[in-house]
Scaffold this active site. Sequence first.
Site, PDB file in Angstrom:
ATOM      1  N   HIS A 111      43.896  50.209  85.492  1.00  0.00           N
ATOM      2  CA  HIS A 111      42.455  50.416  85.675  1.00  0.00           C
ATOM      3  C   HIS A 111      41.872  51.152  84.471  1.00  0.00           C
ATOM      4  O   HIS A 111      40.800  50.803  83.982  1.00  0.00           O
ATOM      5  CB  HIS A 111      42.176  51.278  86.919  1.00  0.00           C
TER       6      HIS A 111
ATOM      7  N   LYS B 263      42.093  47.644 103.840  1.00  0.00           N
ATOM      8  CA  LYS B 263      43.316  47.875 103.075  1.00  0.00           C
ATOM      9  C   LYS B 263      44.043  49.151 103.520  1.00  0.00           C
ATOM     10  O   LYS B 263      45.105  49.469 102.995  1.00  0.00           O
ATOM     11  CB  LYS B 263      42.995  47.957 101.572  1.00  0.00           C
TER      12      LYS B 263
ATOM     13  N   ARG C 175      45.242  40.009  86.283  1.00  0.00           N
ATOM     14  CA  ARG C 175      46.660  40.166  85.989  1.00  0.00           C
ATOM     15  C   ARG C 175      47.259  38.776  85.940  1.00  0.00           C
ATOM     16  O   ARG C 175      46.721  37.901  85.289  1.00  0.00           O
ATOM     17  CB  ARG C 175      47.322  41.080  87.034  1.00  0.00           C
TER      18      ARG C 175
ATOM     19  N   SER D  73      48.342  49.221  92.099  1.00  0.00           N
ATOM     20  CA  SER D  73      48.312  50.448  92.918  1.00  0.00           C
ATOM     21  C   SER D  73      49.315  50.363  94.069  1.00  0.00           C
ATOM     22  O   SER D  73      50.010  51.329  94.379  1.00  0.00           O
ATOM     23  CB  SER D  73      46.916  50.666  93.505  1.00  0.00           C
TER      24      SER D  73
HETATM   25  P1  ADP Z   1      40.595  45.398  94.695  1.00  0.00           P
HETATM   26  O1  ADP Z   1      40.802  45.802  96.121  1.00  0.00           O
HETATM   27  O2  ADP Z   1      39.162  45.088  94.352  1.00  0.00           O
HETATM   28  O3  ADP Z   1      41.552  44.353  94.184  1.00  0.00           O
HETATM   29  P2  ADP Z   1      41.993  47.220  92.919  1.00  0.00           P
HETATM   30  O4  ADP Z   1      41.783  48.685  92.761  1.00  0.00           O
HETATM   31  O5  ADP Z   1      43.346  46.765  93.332  1.00  0.00           O
HETATM   32  O6  ADP Z   1      40.867  46.763  93.921  1.00  0.00           O
HETATM   33  O7  ADP Z   1      41.620  46.474  91.566  1.00  0.00           O
HETATM   34  C1  ADP Z   1      40.331  46.582  90.998  1.00  0.00           C
HETATM   35  C2  ADP Z   1      40.237  45.622  89.832  1.00  0.00           C
HETATM   36  O8  ADP Z   1      41.115  46.046  88.791  1.00  0.00           O
HETATM   37  C3  ADP Z   1      40.624  44.187  90.152  1.00  0.00           C
HETATM   38  O9  ADP Z   1      39.800  43.329  89.381  1.00  0.00           O
HETATM   39  C4  ADP Z   1      42.064  44.102  89.685  1.00  0.00           C
HETATM   40  O10 ADP Z   1      42.433  42.780  89.348  1.00  0.00           O
HETATM   41  C5  ADP Z   1      42.003  44.990  88.447  1.00  0.00           C
HETATM   42  N1  ADP Z   1      43.305  45.552  88.094  1.00  0.00           N
HETATM   43  C6  ADP Z   1      44.099  46.355  88.816  1.00  0.00           C
HETATM   44  N2  ADP Z   1      45.241  46.654  88.160  1.00  0.00           N
HETATM   45  C7  ADP Z   1      45.160  45.987  86.964  1.00  0.00           C
HETATM   46  C8  ADP Z   1      46.036  45.846  85.823  1.00  0.00           C
HETATM   47  N3  ADP Z   1      47.227  46.432  85.781  1.00  0.00           N
HETATM   48  N4  ADP Z   1      45.609  45.072  84.805  1.00  0.00           N
HETATM   49  C9  ADP Z   1      44.411  44.450  84.852  1.00  0.00           C
HETATM   50  N5  ADP Z   1      43.550  44.530  85.880  1.00  0.00           N
HETATM   51  C10 ADP Z   1      43.921  45.289  86.932  1.00  0.00           C
END
Ligand code: ADP
Length: 169
Positions: free
Chosen positions: A19, A43, A97, A135
Amino acid sequence: MTKRIGLYPGTFDPVTMGHYDIISRAMALVDRLVVAVAINRDKGPLFSLEERVSMIEQIGDDLREKHDCELVVVPFENLLVHCAREHNATVLIRGLRAVSDFEFEFQMVGMNRAIDPEIETMFLMADAEYQAIASRLVKEVCRLGGDVSRFVPPHVEVALKNKFKSKET
Ligand code: ADP
């Protein structure tokens, strides 16, 4: 000149180096970045909304030093495009990703565009070092006693350890 405002939504449970990398890249592209933290009851987040917002705010100073961009962190519970409108954002930032993210993101863009065609979605990829971080996996590794220091900022590592310690007692 009108300011370019981006909105980066997510659950951030907790914020990771993946992030962080996306926030940093987005800040290089817009004048103001709003990181919108979703309540996301579905979630069943480990951290409360306040904890998730605060953990992102703690990386803010470091990022503001690197970029000439305003950074704000807000909680949100309404529809994403409405949240974007509320903050005058014209671009939604999402991280991509592997292929597994694609299907869901593809549908999201379609739905959001149908609701508000003026809001564009922009996808960014993290540095190779951070691309695999999720995460969900960070929480699992930490819960099982693994080292997560490469995946999250130091204050998040402390928060994770405390969370799992308090769950044990
Ligand atoms: P959500 O519930 O919206 O997926 P997340 O916190 O898991 O929330 O992710 C928020 C955003 O950040 C999403 O677009 C996700 O694809 C991106 N993201 C999370 N981890 C990574 C990473 N390691 N590399 C690139 N993008 C990421």
